[in-house]
Design an enzyme around this catalytic site. Sequence first.
Site, PDB file in Angstrom:
ATOM      1  N   LEU A  31      21.909  79.091  29.525  1.00  0.00           N
ATOM      2  CA  LEU A  31      21.504  78.288  30.692  1.00  0.00           C
ATOM      3  C   LEU A  31      21.574  76.812  30.321  1.00  0.00           C
ATOM      4  O   LEU A  31      20.887  76.357  29.408  1.00  0.00           O
ATOM      5  CB  LEU A  31      20.089  78.660  31.130  1.00  0.00           C
ATOM      6  CG  LEU A  31      19.838  80.150  31.418  1.00  0.00           C
ATOM      7  CD1 LEU A  31      18.419  80.346  31.954  1.00  0.00           C
ATOM      8  CD2 LEU A  31      20.875  80.716  32.382  1.00  0.00           C
ATOM      9  N   ALA A  32      22.420  76.094  31.021  1.00  0.00           N
ATOM     10  CA  ALA A  32      22.658  74.697  30.638  1.00  0.00           C
ATOM     11  C   ALA A  32      22.906  73.807  31.845  1.00  0.00           C
ATOM     12  O   ALA A  32      23.589  72.793  31.754  1.00  0.00           O
ATOM     13  CB  ALA A  32      23.858  74.634  29.691  1.00  0.00           C
ATOM     14  N   ARG A  52      13.553  64.374  31.937  1.00  0.00           N
ATOM     15  CA  ARG A  52      12.682  63.729  30.956  1.00  0.00           C
ATOM     16  C   ARG A  52      13.456  63.018  29.840  1.00  0.00           C
ATOM     17  O   ARG A  52      12.891  62.276  29.055  1.00  0.00           O
ATOM     18  CB  ARG A  52      11.703  64.770  30.387  1.00  0.00           C
ATOM     19  CG  ARG A  52      10.682  65.236  31.398  1.00  0.00           C
ATOM     20  CD  ARG A  52       9.966  66.517  30.983  1.00  0.00           C
ATOM     21  NE  ARG A  52      10.754  67.715  31.286  1.00  0.00           N
ATOM     22  CZ  ARG A  52      10.363  68.964  31.000  1.00  0.00           C
ATOM     23  NH1 ARG A  52       9.216  69.170  30.391  1.00  0.00           N
ATOM     24  NH2 ARG A  52      11.132  69.988  31.323  1.00  0.00           N
ATOM     25  N   GLN A 103      26.217  76.410  38.729  1.00  0.00           N
ATOM     26  CA  GLN A 103      24.988  76.458  39.518  1.00  0.00           C
ATOM     27  C   GLN A 103      24.926  75.108  40.226  1.00  0.00           C
ATOM     28  O   GLN A 103      24.484  74.114  39.644  1.00  0.00           O
ATOM     29  CB  GLN A 103      23.761  76.663  38.626  1.00  0.00           C
ATOM     30  CG  GLN A 103      22.475  76.830  39.418  1.00  0.00           C
ATOM     31  CD  GLN A 103      21.231  76.702  38.543  1.00  0.00           C
ATOM     32  OE1 GLN A 103      21.258  76.099  37.481  1.00  0.00           O
ATOM     33  NE2 GLN A 103      20.120  77.263  39.014  1.00  0.00           N
ATOM     34  N   GLY A 131       5.842  78.440  28.766  1.00  0.00           N
ATOM     35  CA  GLY A 131       5.294  79.573  29.504  1.00  0.00           C
ATOM     36  C   GLY A 131       4.452  80.414  28.556  1.00  0.00           C
ATOM     37  O   GLY A 131       4.802  80.594  27.393  1.00  0.00           O
ATOM     38  N   TYR A 177      50.843  42.891   9.169  1.00  0.00           N
ATOM     39  CA  TYR A 177      50.924  42.916  10.632  1.00  0.00           C
ATOM     40  C   TYR A 177      51.416  41.575  11.129  1.00  0.00           C
ATOM     41  O   TYR A 177      50.862  40.521  10.765  1.00  0.00           O
ATOM     42  CB  TYR A 177      49.506  43.203  11.150  1.00  0.00           C
ATOM     43  CG  TYR A 177      49.363  43.396  12.626  1.00  0.00           C
ATOM     44  CD1 TYR A 177      50.185  44.280  13.311  1.00  0.00           C
ATOM     45  CD2 TYR A 177      48.387  42.715  13.353  1.00  0.00           C
ATOM     46  CE1 TYR A 177      50.040  44.488  14.671  1.00  0.00           C
ATOM     47  CE2 TYR A 177      48.221  42.916  14.704  1.00  0.00           C
ATOM     48  CZ  TYR A 177      49.052  43.809  15.366  1.00  0.00           C
ATOM     49  OH  TYR A 177      48.891  44.011  16.715  1.00  0.00           O
ATOM     50  N   SER A 209      44.902  36.151  -8.500  1.00  0.00           N
ATOM     51  CA  SER A 209      43.924  35.988  -7.421  1.00  0.00           C
ATOM     52  C   SER A 209      44.486  35.186  -6.250  1.00  0.00           C
ATOM     53  O   SER A 209      45.422  34.400  -6.416  1.00  0.00           O
ATOM     54  CB  SER A 209      42.697  35.249  -7.955  1.00  0.00           C
ATOM     55  OG  SER A 209      42.098  36.030  -8.956  1.00  0.00           O
ATOM     56  N   ARG A 236      53.810  28.379  -5.456  1.00  0.00           N
ATOM     57  CA  ARG A 236      52.767  27.441  -5.067  1.00  0.00           C
ATOM     58  C   ARG A 236      53.230  26.051  -5.492  1.00  0.00           C
ATOM     59  O   ARG A 236      54.099  25.931  -6.353  1.00  0.00           O
ATOM     60  CB  ARG A 236      51.420  27.799  -5.698  1.00  0.00           C
ATOM     61  CG  ARG A 236      51.380  27.681  -7.193  1.00  0.00           C
ATOM     62  CD  ARG A 236      50.006  28.076  -7.757  1.00  0.00           C
ATOM     63  NE  ARG A 236      49.990  27.904  -9.199  1.00  0.00           N
ATOM     64  CZ  ARG A 236      49.465  28.772 -10.057  1.00  0.00           C
ATOM     65  NH1 ARG A 236      48.935  29.903  -9.622  1.00  0.00           N
ATOM     66  NH2 ARG A 236      49.481  28.534 -11.339  1.00  0.00           N
TER      67      ARG A 236
HETATM   68  C1  UD1 Z   1      11.499  77.316  30.251  1.00  0.00           C
HETATM   69  C2  UD1 Z   1      10.709  78.597  30.602  1.00  0.00           C
HETATM   70  C3  UD1 Z   1       9.405  78.590  29.796  1.00  0.00           C
HETATM   71  C4  UD1 Z   1       9.708  78.501  28.325  1.00  0.00           C
HETATM   72  C5  UD1 Z   1      10.584  77.307  28.016  1.00  0.00           C
HETATM   73  C6  UD1 Z   1      11.078  77.376  26.582  1.00  0.00           C
HETATM   74  C7  UD1 Z   1      11.197  79.213  32.914  1.00  0.00           C
HETATM   75  C8  UD1 Z   1      10.724  79.164  34.309  1.00  0.00           C
HETATM   76  N1  UD1 Z   1      10.434  78.596  31.999  1.00  0.00           N
HETATM   77  O1  UD1 Z   1      10.709  76.204  30.678  1.00  0.00           O
HETATM   78  O2  UD1 Z   1       8.688  79.782  30.054  1.00  0.00           O
HETATM   79  O3  UD1 Z   1       8.506  78.433  27.602  1.00  0.00           O
HETATM   80  O4  UD1 Z   1      11.768  77.286  28.851  1.00  0.00           O
HETATM   81  O5  UD1 Z   1      11.785  76.230  26.192  1.00  0.00           O
HETATM   82  O6  UD1 Z   1      12.235  79.797  32.648  1.00  0.00           O
HETATM   83  N2  UD1 Z   1      18.249  75.457  33.677  1.00  0.00           N
HETATM   84  C9  UD1 Z   1      19.337  75.741  34.454  1.00  0.00           C
HETATM   85  N3  UD1 Z   1      19.178  75.728  35.820  1.00  0.00           N
HETATM   86  C10 UD1 Z   1      18.002  75.448  36.409  1.00  0.00           C
HETATM   87  C11 UD1 Z   1      16.884  75.156  35.584  1.00  0.00           C
HETATM   88  C12 UD1 Z   1      17.030  75.168  34.207  1.00  0.00           C
HETATM   89  O7  UD1 Z   1      20.425  76.004  33.971  1.00  0.00           O
HETATM   90  O8  UD1 Z   1      17.951  75.466  37.640  1.00  0.00           O
HETATM   91  C13 UD1 Z   1      18.431  75.452  32.202  1.00  0.00           C
HETATM   92  C14 UD1 Z   1      18.185  74.087  31.592  1.00  0.00           C
HETATM   93  O9  UD1 Z   1      19.391  73.371  31.458  1.00  0.00           O
HETATM   94  C15 UD1 Z   1      17.606  74.433  30.221  1.00  0.00           C
HETATM   95  C16 UD1 Z   1      16.962  75.782  30.417  1.00  0.00           C
HETATM   96  O10 UD1 Z   1      17.495  76.318  31.615  1.00  0.00           O
HETATM   97  O11 UD1 Z   1      18.615  74.520  29.248  1.00  0.00           O
HETATM   98  C17 UD1 Z   1      15.438  75.676  30.511  1.00  0.00           C
HETATM   99  O12 UD1 Z   1      15.104  74.861  31.592  1.00  0.00           O
HETATM  100  P1  UD1 Z   1      13.879  73.847  31.554  1.00  0.00           P
HETATM  101  O13 UD1 Z   1      13.785  73.176  32.877  1.00  0.00           O
HETATM  102  O14 UD1 Z   1      13.944  73.004  30.352  1.00  0.00           O
HETATM  103  O15 UD1 Z   1      12.661  74.891  31.441  1.00  0.00           O
HETATM  104  P2  UD1 Z   1      11.258  74.676  30.756  1.00  0.00           P
HETATM  105  O16 UD1 Z   1      10.372  73.944  31.687  1.00  0.00           O
HETATM  106  O17 UD1 Z   1      11.419  74.129  29.402  1.00  0.00           O
HETATM  107 CA    CA Z   2      13.118  73.259  28.217  1.00  0.00          CA
END
Ligand code: UD1
Ligand code: CA
Length: 452
Positions: A6-7, A13, A73, A136, A383, A401, A436
């Site tokens: 998931l990225a 922040r 996404q 979480g 050059y 030198s 020189r």
């Molecule tokens: C998430 C978890 C939390 C966990 C923490 C660990 C959920 C709801 N929460 O919180 O329980 O303790 O990670 O680090 O899953 N992302 C997407 N699409 C989105 C939202 C997020 O791809 O719509 C990706 C972000 O790029 C990131 C990852 O998911 O790489 C985590 O998202 P982030 O918003 O950082 O979640 P946390 O609040 O850290």
């Molecule tokens: Ca996170």
Amino acid sequence: MNIVILAAGMGKRMRSRLPKVLQPLADKPMLEHVIEKARLLGSNNRLIVVIGHGAEAVKAYFEKDEDITFALQAEQLGTGHALLQALPYCDQSEPTLVLLGDVPLIRPETLKNLVQAAGSGVGLLTVRLDNPRGYGRIVRQDGAVCAIVEEKDATDEQRAINEVNTGIMVLPTRYLERWLNELGNENAQGEYYLTDVIARAVSEAVAVNSATAQTATEVEGVNNKVQLAALERAYQKDNALRLMNDGVTLIDPDRIDVRGELVCGKDVTIDVGCIFSGKVVLGDGVRVGAYCVLKDVEIGEETEILPFCHFDGAQVGKEARLGPYSRLRPGTTLADQTHIGNFVEIKKSVVGLGSKVNHLSYIGDTDMGARVNIGAGTITCNYDGVNKFRTTILDDAFIGSDTQLVAPVTVGKGATLGAGTTLTKNAPDGELTIARARQMTIKGWKRPTKNK
Ligand code: UD1
Ligand code: CA
């Protein structure tokens, strides 16, 4: 199995224009660290990366990696919604391992344990933290996991739980279509939380097994620059420990940065403040002085690098002495026993066995033989403003030198150039060449005096 990273999140922040997952840790995007770990789990897995915020930039960065499938996404509606976008690319008959693009230091061994723990059910990677803030919380009943509650939705009692969700989990793919489509977003963040599938699994009597991470660093998520810097330090400290365990002497393990691969022979010593990037190979007995920056270089046995050197794309032989304050640029090859001194810059040149360039010189596009001595302040004028030309200096030449060698030009074997020469034509073997104005003395000349 399917591995989904998931990225897509924007990483508010971070307060940066660069998408969060491209923020570098040890010179490499966090996401690239995660992808590398995923690859270590085997080559027959499906690798799917969910992108969204900054999708174009992320895709462009990994353009050449043909083993990655990107799922878009378009709107970042939460981690559950993110995984749903990857589902069409997943093999339904295989489990799905979910990794997070902002948890870069996860170890493959931990993931293997998790996959094993999951069996045919859900596998949840958890960790106990002294300070669980932001994560979480794992809610258990009689020891069994029953739900994950996000910090923002937790009661005070739940917030006191210090076992947290690392975000990394294994899920039985065949349930996901239903589970993910039926997620709600009635929570503090108005998002479709992936973490809600845990309670769902429990309610459907699908086994939820947990595995624990050995160290906190490997599951640490990076949401801001403070956490990024903290993780960078942890990563560097790990590297330093590994080097020392391999026999490298680090004068201070807290003051070394390896941003790439550093390969060391026996009895290598590295003083404080050095930065290594790309691939650096140091032979047996190499000593690196304080505050050197080395990128893509190979250094031969017993060579000593004095403080404050900057090398990029160079190869150095054995028993050389370099620095302090030397600069080697790409395409430089120094043979064994060469000496390169302070304020010397060398580019795209070969310096032969035992040759010395000790002070204040620029050597560019040059082929230099063995045992050559280059005097202080020598410049190869390579050059003309449009084209580059090469200079050739044959064995045993001695360059006085403050000499300029206007390329293309050749200095013959054993030739000597007088100090201050501007060489525009070839200098023959074995002779003294000098260009020189002749020195003269004006007899009886008097300095002017002030009229009173
Ligand atoms: C998430 C978890 C939390 C966990 C923490 C660990 C959920 C709801 N929460 O919180 O329980 O303790 O990670 O680090 O899953 N992302 C997407 N699409 C989105 C939202 C997020 O791809 O719509 C990706 C972000 O790029 C990131 C990852 O998911 O790489 C985590 O998202 P982030 O918003 O950082 O979640 P946390 O609040 O850290
Ligand atoms: Ca996170």
